[in-house]
Write an enzyme that holds these catalytic residues in place. Structure first.
Site, PDB file in Angstrom:
ATOM      1  N   ARG A 172      72.442  37.903  61.191  1.00 52.36           N
ATOM      2  CA  ARG A 172      73.124  38.164  59.874  1.00 52.36           C
ATOM      3  C   ARG A 172      72.923  36.942  59.025  1.00 52.36           C
ATOM      4  O   ARG A 172      72.841  35.951  59.757  1.00 52.36           O
ATOM      5  CB  ARG A 172      74.450  38.448  60.438  1.00 52.36           C
ATOM      6  CG  ARG A 172      74.746  40.011  60.901  1.00 52.36           C
ATOM      7  CD  ARG A 172      76.379  40.113  61.170  1.00 52.36           C
ATOM      8  NE  ARG A 172      76.852  39.340  62.006  1.00 52.36           N
ATOM      9  CZ  ARG A 172      77.746  38.212  61.678  1.00 52.36           C
ATOM     10  NH1 ARG A 172      77.992  38.138  60.368  1.00 52.36           N
ATOM     11  NH2 ARG A 172      78.292  37.483  62.343  1.00 52.36           N
ATOM     12  N   LYS A 317      77.602  45.746  60.426  1.00 51.70           N
ATOM     13  CA  LYS A 317      78.686  44.852  60.361  1.00 51.70           C
ATOM     14  C   LYS A 317      79.205  45.091  58.937  1.00 51.70           C
ATOM     15  O   LYS A 317      80.477  44.783  58.788  1.00 51.70           O
ATOM     16  CB  LYS A 317      78.470  43.544  60.593  1.00 51.70           C
ATOM     17  CG  LYS A 317      78.012  43.230  62.099  1.00 51.70           C
ATOM     18  CD  LYS A 317      79.216  43.530  62.809  1.00 51.70           C
ATOM     19  CE  LYS A 317      79.085  42.861  64.260  1.00 51.70           C
ATOM     20  NZ  LYS A 317      80.129  43.644  65.135  1.00 51.70           N
ATOM     21  N   HIS A 336      88.221  44.403  66.383  1.00 54.76           N
ATOM     22  CA  HIS A 336      86.697  43.909  67.007  1.00 54.76           C
ATOM     23  C   HIS A 336      86.978  43.765  68.365  1.00 54.76           C
ATOM     24  O   HIS A 336      87.302  42.700  69.038  1.00 54.76           O
ATOM     25  CB  HIS A 336      86.309  42.830  66.412  1.00 54.76           C
ATOM     26  CG  HIS A 336      84.886  42.500  66.686  1.00 54.76           C
ATOM     27  ND1 HIS A 336      84.536  40.983  66.670  1.00 54.76           N
ATOM     28  CD2 HIS A 336      83.721  42.961  67.043  1.00 54.76           C
ATOM     29  CE1 HIS A 336      83.267  40.960  67.283  1.00 54.76           C
ATOM     30  NE2 HIS A 336      82.838  41.989  67.437  1.00 54.76           N
ATOM     31  N   SER A 354      81.432  35.554  71.642  1.00 53.12           N
ATOM     32  CA  SER A 354      80.303  35.769  72.410  1.00 53.12           C
ATOM     33  C   SER A 354      80.467  34.611  73.682  1.00 53.12           C
ATOM     34  O   SER A 354      81.090  33.547  73.543  1.00 53.12           O
ATOM     35  CB  SER A 354      79.155  35.441  71.683  1.00 53.12           C
ATOM     36  OG  SER A 354      77.941  35.010  72.403  1.00 53.12           O
ATOM     37  N   LYS A 358      83.226  39.689  77.452  1.00 53.28           N
ATOM     38  CA  LYS A 358      83.756  41.004  77.115  1.00 53.28           C
ATOM     39  C   LYS A 358      83.018  42.314  77.403  1.00 53.28           C
ATOM     40  O   LYS A 358      83.312  43.107  77.761  1.00 53.28           O
ATOM     41  CB  LYS A 358      84.008  40.915  75.449  1.00 53.28           C
ATOM     42  CG  LYS A 358      84.371  42.239  74.765  1.00 53.28           C
ATOM     43  CD  LYS A 358      84.466  42.114  73.292  1.00 53.28           C
ATOM     44  CE  LYS A 358      83.178  42.044  72.831  1.00 53.28           C
ATOM     45  NZ  LYS A 358      83.226  42.571  71.296  1.00 53.28           N
ATOM     46  N   THR A 359      81.537  42.046  77.262  1.00 55.08           N
ATOM     47  CA  THR A 359      80.934  43.192  77.462  1.00 55.08           C
ATOM     48  C   THR A 359      80.910  43.825  78.950  1.00 55.08           C
ATOM     49  O   THR A 359      80.952  44.695  79.559  1.00 55.08           O
ATOM     50  CB  THR A 359      79.339  42.978  77.040  1.00 55.08           C
ATOM     51  OG1 THR A 359      79.514  42.987  75.685  1.00 55.08           O
ATOM     52  CG2 THR A 359      78.397  44.274  77.371  1.00 55.08           C
ATOM     53  N   ASP A 373      82.763  47.579  71.129  1.00 51.48           N
ATOM     54  CA  ASP A 373      82.759  46.809  69.899  1.00 51.48           C
ATOM     55  C   ASP A 373      83.757  46.924  68.718  1.00 51.48           C
ATOM     56  O   ASP A 373      84.425  46.044  68.370  1.00 51.48           O
ATOM     57  CB  ASP A 373      81.366  46.725  69.338  1.00 51.48           C
ATOM     58  CG  ASP A 373      80.963  45.213  68.610  1.00 51.48           C
ATOM     59  OD1 ASP A 373      81.384  44.226  68.904  1.00 51.48           O
ATOM     60  OD2 ASP A 373      80.687  45.178  67.405  1.00 51.48           O
ATOM     61  N   ARG A 438      67.900  42.319  70.449  1.00 53.19           N
ATOM     62  CA  ARG A 438      69.077  43.511  70.680  1.00 53.19           C
ATOM     63  C   ARG A 438      68.277  44.892  70.925  1.00 53.19           C
ATOM     64  O   ARG A 438      67.265  44.953  70.787  1.00 53.19           O
ATOM     65  CB  ARG A 438      69.618  43.659  69.421  1.00 53.19           C
ATOM     66  CG  ARG A 438      70.465  42.292  68.793  1.00 53.19           C
ATOM     67  CD  ARG A 438      71.746  42.119  69.302  1.00 53.19           C
ATOM     68  NE  ARG A 438      72.552  41.119  68.876  1.00 53.19           N
ATOM     69  CZ  ARG A 438      73.930  41.263  68.799  1.00 53.19           C
ATOM     70  NH1 ARG A 438      74.628  42.059  69.374  1.00 53.19           N
ATOM     71  NH2 ARG A 438      74.469  40.092  68.623  1.00 53.19           N
TER      72      ARG A 438
END
Length: 654
Positions: A172, A317, A336, A354, A358-359, A373, A438
């Site tokens: 991004r 996003k 989020h 990051s 979390k994942t 997400d 990704r």
């Protein structure tokens, strides 16, 4: 030829042995069937493809297209797309035709001319004289064909995923994101220090919009996706994405919620439209432009324009930012976060930047995945905003992330990965293109995904921090005010580069654990979170997945099995019944005992050999928290400002 007395034909002798056959003897079977009806190869190919159509009845009130003919429905659909692509200076939309320019044309529409005509067989450069072919809501298989045929850098990998390249931009561009400031947004949005919202005026937006639309209209074909955001049917948003690449269309097909054929028939006018002209740069002489890239959001027009970047994450996003604006207007909290649900219906939200896990922690084979997400928390419960997952692939392995590994199959988009040119096997450790590799895939590719992606009100709100300073406890139970404070702070710590021997951690703060995407002031989201937690009896937790026994370089990272035991205790409710004591400085309530976790690590001071160094490091981190929070102290919540004072009091005290 003659016949003998037995009725068997005889022929002159041949050097080859004769094959004996008998009529109806079953020795030879004719499986050729009847000849095909086709007279040409093209006709034969047309028989190969069966036309899809809705197969289930529509419930309730019939939509705008339900009672009209198929031709009329398609005409209205094309008219809507033509209107979306209208040039505002010319006041009309392009002539659009559905289908691939290389194939057979279905129907044509123009906002000013509704009659059906055949599209010309040659392309001309003048956009007012040409037809723009619309490839509408193509399937993954169709998009694969378009990408491989026309887009350089598109390949099928060994597992069936589509590998693509996003061009020069592999992430991004937050400094190039602009939001139109007007009489409404000037007061409603968060502007100034710490805010992700960089202003632009209406005129500049329209200049960039015209540039994007003119570029898209100059092409022989554009891809159009009509899809939904938010699995809550009462609060879903209709979005239209117009793009020039099959890769972008497939990416959004995966990331947004895919309509059924019936829903598509009744789609009508979108609530929000993205014009992705990412191959074409913005004009650097245009006001507010600081590079050839510009991602522009106009909330009044409900439009987004992308110029100068082909990174697909900008679309995902960008829409998340829109939801961060639209949903709170409906008293729905946009988050989020990851979200999962136990078999008894207990829902947990996971927040974390990051590297916090979390994942990993929200992916639990004993629980259903609602989403990884983006979520909404309404009066109905929680709902996933998206229809897919966007997973990091760097150093991906079957052993560490089996669900993500197995989801990378046909239909999945792989961005910027490196693969063997012969076997097409992906090397997930190769960073030659970028470290930000990704995978985008539909959420149903995860075996334990809950479809539809909705659940009841959360019981637990888990804030994850990878504290490389090593002074936060592995788990703390938070009061509502503390939950708001740490939610607004959005803390984690990154380990500095070690090339020159520096091992000092760097504190990172991201408001609401997603500062790049929020539109309103962080305290507004925090107040909504506290209100919903209080109303529905949810408990807040701060979980440190970082270091213990010292900072990075001297201590050790908390073992993942211990963190999983902590999360299990939160899910089961057993941690609510533990005995707690309060820490100094941060004032956190920490349990004295958790099954399967060594008690000595629960209080971080116990694990430090140098108690003085522990205290110094603790005060250092507390100071960083206080300094970061200065950005938010000037915002008052409520007429008496009582809530703001409560949040400040919940921070570190020293």
């Amino acid at each position: 030829m003659a016949a003998n007395g037995n009725g068997v034909s005889t022929t002159p002798k041949s050097p080859l042995a004769r094959i004996q056959t008998q009529k109806n003897g079953g020795i030879c079977h004719d499986d050729s069937g009847k000849p095909v009806k086709a007279q040409t190869i093209d006709e034969l190919h047309s028989l190969q493809r069966k036309r899809s159509a809705p197969t289930t009845p529509l419930d309730g009130v019939q939509g705008a297209f339900a009672t009209i003919s198929e031709d009329e429905r398609q005409r209205q659909q094309l008219q809507s797309i033509s209107a979306s692509l209208a040039s505002l200076t010319r006041g009309t939309g392009p002539k659009v035709v559905r289908g691939d320019p290389a194939g057979k044309v279905q129907s044509v529409s123009h906002v000013a001319h509704h009659h059906h005509i055949e599209a010309p067989t040659i392309s001309v450069s003048d956009s007012s004289l040409k037809f723009t072919h619309v490839l509408y809501n193509l399937s993954p298989a169709e998009l694969y064909e378009q990408a491989i045929k026309y887009e350089k850098g598109s390949f099928i990998t060994s597992t069936g995923a589509l590998a693509t390249l996003s061009g020069a931009k592999t992430g991004r561009s937050p400094r190039d994101k602009r939001v139109v400031i007007d009489d409404t947004t000037q007061d409603e949005l968060w502007w100034g220090k710490g805010s992700p919202n960089i202003e632009m005026d209406e005129h500049t937006f329209m200049v960039n919009r015209e540039r994007a639309v003119d570029y898209l209209n100059s092409l022989d074909k554009v891809f159009v996706n009509d899809q939904f955001l938010n699995w809550d049917p009462q609060n879903r948003i209709k979005v239209r994405i117009v793009s020039a690449r099959a890769y972008h269309s497939l990416f959004m097909h995966n990331m947004c919620i895919r309509p059924t054929p019936e829903e598509l028939e009744n789609f009508g006018t979108p609530d929000f439209t993205i014009y992705n002209a990412g191959q074409f740069p913005c004009n650097r002489y245009t006001h507010y432009m600081t590079s050839s890239t510009s991602i522009d959001l106009n909330l009044a027009r409900r439009e987004m324009v992308i110029l100068g970047t082909q990174y697909a994450g900008e679309m995902k996003k960008g829409l998340f930012s829109v939801m961060h604006y639209l949903m709170p207007m409906r008293q729905i909290l946009s988050l989020h976060s990851g979200c999962n649900m136990g078999k008894d219906g207990d829902v947990a939200l996971f927040f974390g930047l990051s590297g916090t896990g979390k994942t990993t922690l929200s992916t639990d084979h004993n629980r259903y995945l609602i989403g990884d997400d983006e979520h909404c928390w309404s009066d109905n419960g929680v709902s996933n905003i998206e229809g897919g997952c966007y997973a990091k692939c760097i150093d991906l392995s079957r052993e560490k992330e089996p669900d993500i590994w197995n989801a990378i199959k046909f239909g999945t988009v792989l961005e910027n990965v490196v693969f063997d040119e012969h076997t097409r096997e992906v090397d997930y450790g190769d960073k030659s293109v970028t470290e930000n590799t990704r995978a985008a895939y539909p959420i149903e590719y995860i075996p334990n995904a809950k479809i539809p992606c909705v659940g009841p009100h959360p019981k637990n709100v888990i804030l994850l921090a990878c504290d490389a300073f090593g002074v936060l406890p592995p788990v703390s139970k938070l009061s509502l005010a503390q939950t708001m404070y740490h939610f607004i702070s959005g803390y984690t710590a990154l380990v500095a580069g070690t090339e020159d021997g520096i091992k000092e951690p760097t504190a990172t703060f991201s408001a609401c654990f997603g500062a790049a995407f929020i539109m309103l002031h962080p305290t507004k989201y925090a107040a909504m979170l506290a209100e919903k937690m209080q109303k529905h009896g949810a408990t807040g937790w701060l979980v440190n997945t970082g270091w213990s026994g010292g900072s990075y370089g001297s201590g050790n990272r908390i073992k993942l099995p211990y963190t999983r035991k902590i999360i299990d205790a939160i899910h089961s409710g057993s941690l609510l019944n533990a005995t707690y004591h309060k820490t100094e400085v941060f004032g956190l309530d920490i349990p004295t005992e958790i099954e399967g976790v060594p008690s000595e690590i629960l209080h971080p001071e116990n694990t430090w050999a140098d108690k003085k160094a522990y205290k110094e490091t603790l005060l250092k981190l507390a100071g960083l928290f206080k300094k970061n929070f200065e950005t938010f102290t000037n915002y008052k919540i409520g007429k008496d400002n009582k809530l703001t004072e409560e949040i400040l009091a919940a921070g570190p005290n020293f």
